[in-house]
Design an enzyme around this catalytic site. Structure first.
Site, PDB file in Angstrom:
ATOM      1  CE1 TYR A 122      -3.298   2.930   0.938  1.00  0.00           C
ATOM      2  CE2 TYR A 122      -1.870   3.290   2.830  1.00  0.00           C
ATOM      3  CZ  TYR A 122      -2.904   3.705   2.011  1.00  0.00           C
ATOM      4  OH  TYR A 122      -3.531   4.910   2.257  1.00  0.00           O
ATOM      5  CG  LEU A 123       2.899   2.468   3.562  1.00  0.00           C
ATOM      6  CD1 LEU A 123       3.848   2.159   4.702  1.00  0.00           C
ATOM      7  CD2 LEU A 123       2.277   3.856   3.738  1.00  0.00           C
TER       8      LEU A 123
END
Length: 211
Positions: A122-123
Site C-alpha cells: 500500500y505504501l
C-alpha cells in the site's frame, strides 16, 4: 466559488471532506462515486455527483472542475490499480483540464515504504502516486497523516515535512487539513506529515507555506 472534485467521496474521510466543502464559502463539492446507488445520499443534500471508476476512463469527471482532492482508496484490495494507477489516471486528466490545484491524501511512511513493518504494498503504491504528482507541473499538496481514528476532531494538529515520530490523527482533522490545503496560498507544492497536535490547522499550514 470553485468546483472541487472529491475522488473517494463515498469513503469515511471522503464524506467528511464533502460536508466541509458544502459548508465552505469558497468551494462547491462534486462527489465522485463508483456506483449509481452511492449518488443518492449526496443528491438528497443537493450535492453534485459524478460517476467515475478510477480503473477506467475518467476524463468526463474533471469537466468544469477547478480543483481536486484525491481521497480514494481500495481498502487494501487493489492497491496498484486504485491507489497508484487510479491516482495517476486522475492526475493525467487534471493536467489536461488545467486543474488549479491537486490535493493528495497520502499516508505517513509513503516516503520510504521499504522501511515499513506492514502495509508495504500500500505504501509503495502511495509513494509512486505521490512521486508521479510531484513530477508534473500541477500545483499540489501531499498530505501524509498518521493512523486514522474516528474520534471527534480538535481542529489542531502537529505538522512537519517529516515528523520523525509516529502518531494518530482524527479523520475530522485530516478532512479539515485537506480542505484547507485547497486554498491557493496554502501548502503550495508542499508534502507534509500530520498527527494530533496543539497547533490550529490554519496556523500549521501557514507555517509550512512560509518555510
Amino acid at each position: 466559488m470553485e468546483n472541487v472534485l472529491v475522488a473517494g467521496a463515498n469513503g469515511t474521510t471522503g464524506k467528511k471532506i464533502v460536508n466541509l466543502l458544502k459548508a465552505s464559502q469558497y468551494f462547491v463539492p462534486v462527489a465522485m462515486v463508483r456506483k449509481e446507488e452511492q449518488q443518492d445520499q449526496f443528491k438528497k443534500e443537493n450535492i453534485k455527483t459524478v460517476l467515475g471508476d478510477l480503473e477506467k476512463d475518467i476524463s468526463h469527471a474533471v469537466k468544469d472542475i477547478d480543483k481536486v482532492i484525491f481521497a480514494a482508496g481500495s481498502g487494501g484490495k487493489k492497491v496498484v490499480e486504485v491507489d497508484q494507477e487510479g491516482a495517476k489516471r486522475l492526475i493525467d486528466e487534471a493536467k489536461k483540464a488545467n486543474i488549479k490545484k491537486f490535493v493528495m491524501l497520502s499516508s505517513m511512511g509513503a516516503d520510504s515504504p521499504e522501511e515499513a513493518e506492514d502495509l508495504q504494498e500500500y505504501l509503495k503504491a502511495k509513494h509512486n502516486a505521490d512521486e508521479y504528482l510531484k513530477s508534473t507541473e500541477l500545483v499540489h499538496a501531499i498530505v501524509r497523516p498518521g493512523s486514522l481514528t474516528n474520534d471527534k476532531g480538535t481542529g489542531k494538529i502537529k505538522l512537519q515535512s517529516k515528523l520523525g515520530e509516529k502518531g494518530s490523527i482524527t479523520r475530522d482533522d485530516v478532512a479539515q487539513t485537506l480542505v484547507s490545503s485547497l486554498h491557493d496560498d496554502s501548502a503550495k507544492n508542499e508534502t507534509f506529515e500530520i498527527i494530533n497536535g496543539e497547533t490550529l490547522i490554519g496556523k500549521a499550514l501557514d507555517a509550512v507555506s512560509a518555510q
